[in-house]
Design an enzyme around this catalytic site. Structure first.
Site, PDB file in Angstrom:
ATOM      1  N   THR A 172      44.468 -15.441  -6.140  1.00 43.53           N
ATOM      2  CA  THR A 172      44.832 -14.115  -6.651  1.00 43.53           C
ATOM      3  C   THR A 172      46.342 -13.991  -6.791  1.00 43.53           C
ATOM      4  O   THR A 172      46.853 -13.524  -7.807  1.00 43.53           O
ATOM      5  CB  THR A 172      44.287 -13.029  -5.692  1.00 43.53           C
ATOM      6  OG1 THR A 172      42.867 -13.194  -5.603  1.00 43.53           O
ATOM      7  CG2 THR A 172      44.615 -11.640  -6.176  1.00 43.53           C
ATOM      8  N   ASN A 193      33.952 -18.861 -12.780  1.00 46.53           N
ATOM      9  CA  ASN A 193      33.436 -18.826 -11.412  1.00 46.53           C
ATOM     10  C   ASN A 193      31.956 -18.464 -11.339  1.00 46.53           C
ATOM     11  O   ASN A 193      31.274 -18.833 -10.393  1.00 46.53           O
ATOM     12  CB  ASN A 193      34.250 -17.851 -10.556  1.00 46.53           C
ATOM     13  CG  ASN A 193      34.594 -16.570 -11.271  1.00 46.53           C
ATOM     14  OD1 ASN A 193      35.206 -16.596 -12.338  1.00 46.53           O
ATOM     15  ND2 ASN A 193      34.195 -15.462 -10.712  1.00 46.53           N
ATOM     16  N   CYS A 234      33.142 -11.527  -5.127  1.00 46.85           N
ATOM     17  CA  CYS A 234      34.083 -10.411  -5.094  1.00 46.85           C
ATOM     18  C   CYS A 234      33.431  -9.137  -5.604  1.00 46.85           C
ATOM     19  O   CYS A 234      33.839  -8.048  -5.271  1.00 46.85           O
ATOM     20  CB  CYS A 234      35.299 -10.705  -5.963  1.00 46.85           C
ATOM     21  SG  CYS A 234      35.866 -12.377  -5.791  1.00 46.85           S
TER      22      CYS A 234
HETATM   23  N1  PLP Z   1      40.150 -17.107  -9.746  1.00 49.60           N
HETATM   24  C1  PLP Z   1      38.893 -17.552  -9.703  1.00 49.60           C
HETATM   25  C2  PLP Z   1      38.290 -18.200 -10.910  1.00 49.60           C
HETATM   26  C3  PLP Z   1      38.137 -17.418  -8.527  1.00 49.60           C
HETATM   27  O1  PLP Z   1      36.881 -17.861  -8.485  1.00 49.60           O
HETATM   28  C4  PLP Z   1      38.735 -16.804  -7.400  1.00 49.60           C
HETATM   29  C5  PLP Z   1      37.965 -16.580  -6.165  1.00 49.60           C
HETATM   30  O2  PLP Z   1      36.771 -16.483  -6.168  1.00 49.60           O
HETATM   31  C6  PLP Z   1      40.060 -16.364  -7.492  1.00 49.60           C
HETATM   32  C7  PLP Z   1      40.741 -16.531  -8.682  1.00 49.60           C
HETATM   33  C8  PLP Z   1      40.757 -15.725  -6.328  1.00 49.60           C
HETATM   34  O3  PLP Z   1      41.124 -16.707  -5.409  1.00 49.60           O
HETATM   35  P1  PLP Z   1      41.527 -16.331  -3.892  1.00 49.60           P
HETATM   36  O4  PLP Z   1      40.263 -15.961  -3.211  1.00 49.60           O
HETATM   37  O5  PLP Z   1      42.125 -17.579  -3.340  1.00 49.60           O
HETATM   38  O6  PLP Z   1      42.500 -15.221  -3.983  1.00 49.60           O
END
Ligand code: PLP
Length: 390
Positions: free
Chosen positions: A71, A148, A321
């Site tokens: 993020t 994701n 999320c």
């Molecule tokens: N981007 C993608 C494609 C993700 O799947 C995720 C988490 O699921 C993130 C960003 C965010 O990553 P983090 O949990 O390390 O902040």
């Protein structure tokens, strides 16, 4: 313990990674910015991790900046470029993770323009649509490496070529891809890349942003001079050591793990798609090896995964999320799924420790649970009756 099939949400920390991290909590606890021996030992470990992270994506160590995760890396890439350019246009896709989508929406409130590219029925953006969206004032293209929810891999090489040709910066959110499929920033023409250790058997709260040498980006955090004076704050040494070790292991084992995960995901998909009223979501081949996204007709995914959890299978609906919300996945809706199909979609993500036996058990449990729920679903039973009459 239940069968864990939610590796896209997070992975456990590999034992080998944990062992590398442990000394950095209380034995080698120095602040890497300190000049004394304690500090130098910590700094040495950070430098080694920077090399490991860089090598995993074909970059140089000085092009890696450590962050707290995906993020933060995504936010920084987009906001950092925007802040430097002051105005302009950003191209992204409609199926990005919220870390990118919401940042683009925020930047729109600050006077920037954004184009959100559509995807086809497999969840893929076309490189041609990127080309067509380019404007004189385009400052950045940000398209994720792999989605994701579905695992669909985007045409990164083609987009990288277009970006180079037009002299536009190219960022990719490779949070789901790094450690799972080969990624080479040089070969693919990537200028900025986000990664997160907890998606490849490293610790949570440790990530990195790859910044091609010379990328004009504004600093993220003001304060100390850490990370080449771009991201202040004392480094998370143990987390960084874990990220480096996890990246090195993942890169070394990438082929055998991908083979193993592909074989198991094929087996899982075949086993589940034999059930009437199921539909595969995503790309058949251009997909992360461990991802299987399936819609179960007539069922709310939230209900299915609660029952699966009780029966010993841990999966998720859409992305983790957004779980807790009853909204259907925006990614699946963008792929053209009907609301009901999107509502019944479950994401199974296989990891390197899963066994064939676990997959066979998961198939049996999922089929039984789904059938039981379908029999309780008036909508499904009515549709089945209609099909028989036709
Ligand atoms: N981007 C993608 C494609 C993700 O799947 C995720 C988490 O699921 C993130 C960003 C965010 O990553 P983090 O949990 O390390 O902040």
């Amino acid at each position: 313990m239940s069968i864990y099939l939610d590796h896209a949400a997070t992975t456990y920390v590999d034992q080998r990674v944990l062992e590398k991290m442990l000394p950095y909590f209380s034995e080698i606890f120095g602040n890497p910015s300190s000049v004394h021996g304690y500090g130098r030992d910590a700094e040495k470990a950070v430098m080694a991790a920077r090399r490991q992270a860089a090598e995993a994506i074909g970059a140089s160590a000085e092009e890696i900046v450590f962050t707290s995760g995906g993020t933060e890396s995504d936010n920084w890439a987009l906001r950092g470029i925007a802040e430097k350019q002051k105005s302009g246009h950003i191209i992204t896709s409609r199926v990005e993770h919220h870390a990118v989508l919401d940042t683009c929406r925020y930047l729109e409130t600050q006077g920037f323009d954004a184009t959100y590219l559509p995807v086809n029925e497999t969840g893929m953006v076309s490189a041609q649509s990127v080309r067509e969206a380019l404007r004189e004032d385009t400052i950045l293209i940000s398209v994720m490496f792999a989605n994701n929810e579905t695992g669909t891999i985007m045409p990164i090489r083609e987009i990288g070529q277009i970006a180079r040709e037009k002299g536009v910066l190219f960022h990719t959110d490779a949070v789901q891809a790094v450690g799972h499929v080969p990624v080479d920033v040089e070969e693919l023409g990537i200028d900025m890349l986000s990664m997160s250790a907890h998606k490849f058997y490293g610790p949570k709260g440790a990530g990195a942003l790859y910044l091609r040498r010379g990328t004009p980006i504004a600093k993220l955090l003001h304060g100390g001079a850490q990370e080449r004076d771009m991201r202040a704050s004392t480094l998370n040494v143990a987390g960084i050591v874990g990220l480096g070790a996890a990246a090195e292991i993942a890169a070394a084992e990438i082929e055998s793990n991908a083979r193993h995960e592909s074989e198991l995901s094929r087996r899982l998909a075949e086993g589940l798609l034999a059930l009437p009223g199921t539909k595969f979501n995503g790309h058949e081949t251009q997909r992360l090896p461990g991802h299987v996204n399936i819609s179960f007709s007539g069922i709310e995914a939230e209900a299915l995964l609660t029952h699966l959890d009780l029966a010993g299978v841990a999966v998720s609906a859409g992305s983790a999320c957004s779980s807790g919300s009853t909204k259907p996945s925006y990614v699946l809706l963008e792929m053209g799924l009907m609301t009901l199909e999107a509502r019944g979609a479950v994401r199974f993500t296989i990891g390197r420790e899963n066994t064939r036996q676990e997959i066979d058990e998961a198939i049996e449990i999922t089929r039984n649970t789904a059938q039981r729920l379908q029999q309780l679903s008036p909508l499904f039973m009515q549709r089945k009756g209609d099909e028989k009459r036709v």
